[in-house]
Design a protein around this motif. Structure first.
Motif, PDB file in Angstrom:
ATOM      1  N   ALA A 111      -3.383   7.482  -0.449  1.00 49.33           N
ATOM      2  CA  ALA A 111      -3.170   7.101   0.649  1.00 49.33           C
ATOM      3  C   ALA A 111      -1.509   6.916   1.013  1.00 49.33           C
ATOM      4  O   ALA A 111      -0.883   7.543   2.054  1.00 49.33           O
ATOM      5  CB  ALA A 111      -3.668   5.765   1.324  1.00 49.33           C
ATOM      6  N   THR A 173      -3.551  -2.653   4.095  1.00 44.33           N
ATOM      7  CA  THR A 173      -4.693  -1.556   4.343  1.00 44.33           C
ATOM      8  C   THR A 173      -4.266  -0.073   5.094  1.00 44.33           C
ATOM      9  O   THR A 173      -3.382  -0.321   5.989  1.00 44.33           O
ATOM     10  CB  THR A 173      -5.764  -1.885   4.877  1.00 44.33           C
ATOM     11  N   ARG A 175      -5.052   2.906   7.354  1.00 48.80           N
ATOM     12  CA  ARG A 175      -5.925   3.290   8.150  1.00 48.80           C
ATOM     13  C   ARG A 175      -6.043   5.175   7.846  1.00 48.80           C
ATOM     14  O   ARG A 175      -5.200   5.727   7.720  1.00 48.80           O
ATOM     15  CB  ARG A 175      -5.725   3.260   9.609  1.00 48.80           C
ATOM     16  N   GLY A 176      -7.541   5.223   7.983  1.00 48.19           N
ATOM     17  CA  GLY A 176      -7.927   6.716   7.748  1.00 48.19           C
ATOM     18  C   GLY A 176      -7.235   7.555   8.847  1.00 48.19           C
ATOM     19  O   GLY A 176      -6.895   8.955   8.439  1.00 48.19           O
ATOM     20  N   ASP A 178      -4.322   7.428   9.829  1.00 45.96           N
ATOM     21  CA  ASP A 178      -2.944   7.804   9.669  1.00 45.96           C
ATOM     22  C   ASP A 178      -2.971   8.983   8.243  1.00 45.96           C
ATOM     23  O   ASP A 178      -1.847   9.273   7.812  1.00 45.96           O
ATOM     24  CB  ASP A 178      -2.169   6.493   8.886  1.00 45.96           C
ATOM     25  N   THR A 184     -10.434  11.508   4.189  1.00 51.05           N
ATOM     26  CA  THR A 184     -11.560  11.086   4.719  1.00 51.05           C
ATOM     27  C   THR A 184     -12.744  12.042   4.987  1.00 51.05           C
ATOM     28  O   THR A 184     -13.627  11.572   5.392  1.00 51.05           O
ATOM     29  CB  THR A 184     -11.610  10.271   6.122  1.00 51.05           C
ATOM     30  N   SER A 269     -10.418   4.207   5.097  1.00 55.21           N
ATOM     31  CA  SER A 269      -9.189   3.614   4.930  1.00 55.21           C
ATOM     32  C   SER A 269      -9.150   3.363   3.608  1.00 55.21           C
ATOM     33  O   SER A 269      -9.938   3.702   2.797  1.00 55.21           O
ATOM     34  CB  SER A 269      -9.252   2.173   5.820  1.00 55.21           C
ATOM     35  N   SER A 271      -7.773   0.515   0.908  1.00 59.09           N
ATOM     36  CA  SER A 271      -7.396  -1.160   0.977  1.00 59.09           C
ATOM     37  C   SER A 271      -7.299  -1.561  -0.451  1.00 59.09           C
ATOM     38  O   SER A 271      -8.188  -1.211  -1.214  1.00 59.09           O
ATOM     39  CB  SER A 271      -8.620  -1.863   1.748  1.00 59.09           C
TER      40      SER A 271
END
Length: 350
Positions: A111, A173, A175-176, A178, A184, A269, A271
């Motif tokens: 991420a 976290t 976010r997906g 982003d 995802t 996401s 996290s």
């Protein structure tokens, strides 16, 4: 001696003979079951899974609905992939307490590479998988070169990697939305009637198929079993046991990183605050699947069944209105029963 005494003696002898016959018959039945389970360790977990599905379907008719079964499989997918890596380690009589930490840290790295470093999705994924593999290789190096016990090594790296999660992510976290869609992608699903099969679940099943072949049909797989069964005998037979162990921990790290990628799709996401139970759940799935904690016996098919047992029990107990604390109690009890059964099976005389 009178006729009455002779008759009494005959009856006593007949009773003892009948009793001995019953004991021998019971012992013979127990030995047959013991031999069957020793030769086919998957049968026990499979029977537990079938009984659990039937029982929970009776308790709540919603359990067997397509929507709920889709949910169970989606929930099981991440744990199953982690348990696959854990199986390789446990087959060599080791243990890996850092499985969940590597998975979560790998997902955070993927991420961060996407969002902060601006990497394309493919490159970020490859870097994340590479770092997960390196974390597994670190465990393997400490076990094989420094000669530290696997429990101590992975307990230490567990703490290190979870701490780095917070440092790298700033405890935030990602976010997906982003991240690139590739991150995802594993959470996307294919509708099959009322059932929805995620790409992550399909990928998980392909991995199990691959490692089923690798462990049962390749020299590497045979060496893994031999090393776990008796490492000294394996070494004397010419197997490079240190190389086998290093490869097992390294491949496990790669599988944990794949689990991290699937985790992003599952949660949409990344996290740093998830995965605290993943280590225990992955070990539970392996043990319930019939893989011996003492090494040298088990299969990835059993691990898949074990992961499904964990998912079915958690979901079924939840639908039945059982409190979370008692759900954990039930899973813990299953583990104790599975380990006790393994001890009994290992005593079989060949």
């Amino acid at each position: 001696m009178g006729h009455a005494e002779l008759l009494g003696l005959s009856m006593a002898t007949a009773t003892e003979t009948a009793t001995d016959f019953d004991v021998a018959r019971n012992d013979s039945f127990g030995l047959r079951v013991q031999h069957i389970l020793h030769g086919n360790p998957v049968l026990g977990p499979l029977a537990v899974l079938i009984v659990a599905i039937i029982a929970f379907s009776i308790v709540n008719v919603r359990f067997f609905s397509a929507a709920n079964l889709s949910l169970v499989l989606a929930q099981v997918t991440v744990i199953a992939v982690l348990a696959l890596g854990q199986t390789l380690v446990i087959l060599t009589a080791g243990i890996d307490l850092s499985a969940g930490a590597i998975a979560v840290f790998s997902s955070i790295l993927m991420a961060v590479f996407c969002t902060r470093a601006g990497m394309p999705g493919v490159l970020a994924l490859l870097f994340g998988l590479a770092f997960g593999t390196a974390m597994g290789a670190l465990n393997g190096f400490l076990v094989t070169r420094i000669k530290l016990p696997p429990f101590i090594v992975t307990l230490g790296t567990l703490t290190m990697f979870f701490s780095l999660n917070s440092v790298i992510s700033n405890s935030e976290t990602v976010r997906g939305s982003d991240m690139p869609s590739l991150m995802t992608w594993t959470g996307n699903s294919i509708p099959i009637g009322g059932f929805r099969l995620t790409y992550g679940s399909i990928f998980m099943l392909l991995l199990f198929g691959l490692f089923f072949y690798a462990l049962s049909r390749t020299a590497w797989g045979k060496h893994v079993y031999a090393t776990g069964d008796d490492i000294e005998a394996a070494r004397l037979a010419g197997i490079r046991t240190s190389r086998v162990l290093f490869s097992v921990y390294t491949i496990a790290g790669l599988l944990y990183a794949v689990g991290g990628w699937i985790l992003i799709g599952r949660l949409a996401s990344a996290s740093p605050n998830v995965g605290t139970d993943y280590n225990l759940d992955s070990i539970t799935a392996v043990v319930l699947g019939g893989t011996s904690l003492f090494g040298g016996r088990g299969s990835v098919l059993g691990t898949l069944i074990g992961a499904l047992i964990v998912g079915v029990f958690r979901n079924g107990l939840q639908l039945g209105g059982v409190e979370v604390v008692w759900q954990g109690f039930a899973i813990g009890l299953l583990v104790l029963v599975a380990v006790s059964l393994d001890q009994w099976i290992r005593k079989v005389k060949t």
